[in-house]
Design a protein around this motif. Sequence first.
Motif, PDB file in Angstrom:
ATOM      1  N   LYS A  26       0.833  -1.213   0.000  1.00 16.73           N
ATOM      2  CA  LYS A  26       0.000   0.000   0.000  1.00 16.73           C
ATOM      3  C   LYS A  26       0.867   1.263   0.000  1.00 16.73           C
ATOM      4  O   LYS A  26       0.578   2.209  -0.738  1.00 16.73           O
ATOM      5  CB  LYS A  26      -0.933  -0.011   1.216  1.00 16.73           C
ATOM      6  CG  LYS A  26      -1.894  -1.197   1.259  1.00 16.73           C
ATOM      7  CD  LYS A  26      -2.836  -1.127   2.451  1.00 16.73           C
ATOM      8  CE  LYS A  26      -2.132  -1.182   3.785  1.00 16.73           C
ATOM      9  NZ  LYS A  26      -1.414  -2.467   4.021  1.00 16.73           N
ATOM     10  N   SER A  27       1.904   1.280   0.834  1.00 20.41           N
ATOM     11  CA  SER A  27       2.775   2.457   0.894  1.00 20.41           C
ATOM     12  C   SER A  27       3.485   2.666  -0.438  1.00 20.41           C
ATOM     13  O   SER A  27       3.679   3.800  -0.886  1.00 20.41           O
ATOM     14  CB  SER A  27       3.801   2.303   2.022  1.00 20.41           C
ATOM     15  OG  SER A  27       3.161   2.230   3.277  1.00 20.41           O
ATOM     16  N   PHE A  28       3.861   1.553  -1.078  1.00 20.20           N
ATOM     17  CA  PHE A  28       4.493   1.628  -2.398  1.00 20.20           C
ATOM     18  C   PHE A  28       3.531   2.265  -3.398  1.00 20.20           C
ATOM     19  O   PHE A  28       3.916   3.126  -4.201  1.00 20.20           O
ATOM     20  CB  PHE A  28       4.889   0.227  -2.852  1.00 20.20           C
ATOM     21  CG  PHE A  28       5.708   0.207  -4.111  1.00 20.20           C
ATOM     22  CD1 PHE A  28       7.083   0.089  -4.056  1.00 20.20           C
ATOM     23  CD2 PHE A  28       5.118   0.317  -5.365  1.00 20.20           C
ATOM     24  CE1 PHE A  28       7.844   0.081  -5.219  1.00 20.20           C
ATOM     25  CE2 PHE A  28       5.867   0.309  -6.528  1.00 20.20           C
ATOM     26  CZ  PHE A  28       7.236   0.192  -6.449  1.00 20.20           C
ATOM     27  N   LEU A  29       2.270   1.834  -3.342  1.00 23.38           N
ATOM     28  CA  LEU A  29       1.280   2.398  -4.255  1.00 23.38           C
ATOM     29  C   LEU A  29       1.044   3.879  -3.979  1.00 23.38           C
ATOM     30  O   LEU A  29       0.875   4.673  -4.913  1.00 23.38           O
ATOM     31  CB  LEU A  29      -0.038   1.625  -4.145  1.00 23.38           C
ATOM     32  CG  LEU A  29      -0.244   0.516  -5.172  1.00 23.38           C
ATOM     33  CD1 LEU A  29      -1.522  -0.258  -4.886  1.00 23.38           C
ATOM     34  CD2 LEU A  29      -0.292   1.080  -6.590  1.00 23.38           C
ATOM     35  N   LEU A  30       1.025   4.266  -2.706  1.00 19.87           N
ATOM     36  CA  LEU A  30       0.845   5.685  -2.386  1.00 19.87           C
ATOM     37  C   LEU A  30       1.974   6.523  -2.981  1.00 19.87           C
ATOM     38  O   LEU A  30       1.740   7.612  -3.508  1.00 19.87           O
ATOM     39  CB  LEU A  30       0.782   5.901  -0.872  1.00 19.87           C
ATOM     40  CG  LEU A  30      -0.542   5.599  -0.162  1.00 19.87           C
ATOM     41  CD1 LEU A  30      -0.445   6.036   1.298  1.00 19.87           C
ATOM     42  CD2 LEU A  30      -1.723   6.267  -0.830  1.00 19.87           C
ATOM     43  N   GLU A  31       3.216   6.017  -2.898  1.00 14.55           N
ATOM     44  CA  GLU A  31       4.344   6.737  -3.502  1.00 14.55           C
ATOM     45  C   GLU A  31       4.177   6.823  -5.019  1.00 14.55           C
ATOM     46  O   GLU A  31       4.500   7.844  -5.637  1.00 14.55           O
ATOM     47  CB  GLU A  31       5.662   6.051  -3.160  1.00 14.55           C
ATOM     48  CG  GLU A  31       6.214   6.399  -1.800  1.00 14.55           C
ATOM     49  CD  GLU A  31       6.551   7.871  -1.650  1.00 14.55           C
ATOM     50  OE1 GLU A  31       7.099   8.470  -2.591  1.00 14.55           O
ATOM     51  OE2 GLU A  31       6.250   8.430  -0.584  1.00 14.55           O
ATOM     52  N   THR A  32       3.666   5.748  -5.608  1.00  9.29           N
ATOM     53  CA  THR A  32       3.410   5.753  -7.055  1.00  9.29           C
ATOM     54  C   THR A  32       2.326   6.762  -7.392  1.00  9.29           C
ATOM     55  O   THR A  32       2.438   7.516  -8.367  1.00  9.29           O
ATOM     56  CB  THR A  32       2.989   4.346  -7.525  1.00  9.29           C
ATOM     57  OG1 THR A  32       3.987   3.404  -7.129  1.00  9.29           O
ATOM     58  CG2 THR A  32       2.825   4.297  -9.026  1.00  9.29           C
ATOM     59  N   PHE A  33       1.258   6.783  -6.585  1.00  7.62           N
ATOM     60  CA  PHE A  33       0.187   7.753  -6.799  1.00  7.62           C
ATOM     61  C   PHE A  33       0.722   9.188  -6.708  1.00  7.62           C
ATOM     62  O   PHE A  33       0.330  10.060  -7.493  1.00  7.62           O
ATOM     63  CB  PHE A  33      -0.918   7.561  -5.760  1.00  7.62           C
ATOM     64  CG  PHE A  33      -1.723   6.291  -5.908  1.00  7.62           C
ATOM     65  CD1 PHE A  33      -1.605   5.492  -7.032  1.00  7.62           C
ATOM     66  CD2 PHE A  33      -2.604   5.906  -4.908  1.00  7.62           C
ATOM     67  CE1 PHE A  33      -2.348   4.315  -7.167  1.00  7.62           C
ATOM     68  CE2 PHE A  33      -3.354   4.742  -5.029  1.00  7.62           C
ATOM     69  CZ  PHE A  33      -3.225   3.944  -6.158  1.00  7.62           C
ATOM     70  N   LYS A  34       1.603   9.416  -5.735  1.00  3.97           N
ATOM     71  CA  LYS A  34       2.201  10.745  -5.582  1.00  3.97           C
ATOM     72  C   LYS A  34       2.944  11.142  -6.855  1.00  3.97           C
ATOM     73  O   LYS A  34       2.783  12.267  -7.355  1.00  3.97           O
ATOM     74  CB  LYS A  34       3.159  10.741  -4.392  1.00  3.97           C
ATOM     75  CG  LYS A  34       3.931  12.043  -4.196  1.00  3.97           C
ATOM     76  CD  LYS A  34       4.916  11.917  -3.036  1.00  3.97           C
ATOM     77  CE  LYS A  34       5.766  13.164  -2.897  1.00  3.97           C
ATOM     78  NZ  LYS A  34       6.763  13.029  -1.785  1.00  3.97           N
TER      79      LYS A  34
END
Length: 361
Positions: free
Chosen positions: A61-69
């Motif tokens: 999830k944290s990886f995806l949040l960084e990707t979303f950013k």
Amino acid sequence: MALDVNGILNALRSGTPPKKHIVSILSGRTDEIKNFKAVLDTTSTGTGMVKFMVGDYGAGKSFLLETFKHIALNDDFVVSEMQLNSGFRFNKIEEFYYAIMHNLALKALPQVTASFDDLFNLWIENLKHVPDNTLKSKEILWVCDALARFNTNYSRAFLSYIRAKIKGDFETIRASSAWLSGEKHIPYAMKQKIDLIGSMDRQNAIDFLKAFVKLITLMDYKGLVILIDEADLILTERSDIRSTALSNLKYLVDLTTTGDLPNTLIVFSGANDLIDNPNFGVLSQPALFQRIQHHIWTISPLSREHLLELTEKTLEIFQKKYVLPSGITPEHVYTKINPSPQVQTREYVTALMTILDQETN
């Protein structure tokens, strides 16, 4: 920009997403990224929205949040990225606004935490390209007038900030910027000097957030994306704090769905308990769950195919710094890890880095 090999590998060793070049190891998650981009497109048209991304611990999830950013910044949104913790527990909206303003990221400054001053300075730099000084003045006054419709204190502080910039009055610059960024402790004499009334409270914070979103859209950004990780920590709080935090979630959902907070996307990320814990989670608040049940993204473990893709990309980066013996292939490493079908991304990545580090010794 040169690839930050050390930064990427050290982040992977600790099981955290790298802050730079995250796309270089992005594997799978095509559907999640497609959904996020679709929501961004909707947000850019003036819609507000709250989404919840949940999954098991270590699912990525944290990886995806960084990707979303990364995606949002490249699509000309202002981004604010934060984590719930003991100092920020989501039971006070004014603290939420403060956290937003102190965790900003801008496309022009992607690798640093930006500030209100950075945002303003970029706007002024753009205004310098306007050849007519009269037009520059008119745009500034037009922006101030638009902000006054949300909160007169915000507009006054913004105008004071501009005037102080022109005069080089650094004390007023700092005070105005602090007020606009959600600081509560502005000296009384300074508040009188720049004609500010009251203090930062729940209603002021919401008005300021609305004004800030309006300001950045007037500066030609598409909107504001707020990414909040570890949101399930709400469940560990004392009952009164937890209840207030969940009420604030409902309040933000209502603000966005009614159009009172346009051009704003808020993504909460956390463990599955955030939603489905019947005693402490969103499920314990039927009115809230009813509002958000169609706005939940559930993150599943990566497939074998995507874990092999992740392994291949990691090997390519690893070999930019280290020499591995011949025969070290993605299949070889995958077989050595021998992950279960439900292995979480963080667990797999840390095992992968352990093997690669051992192979270089």
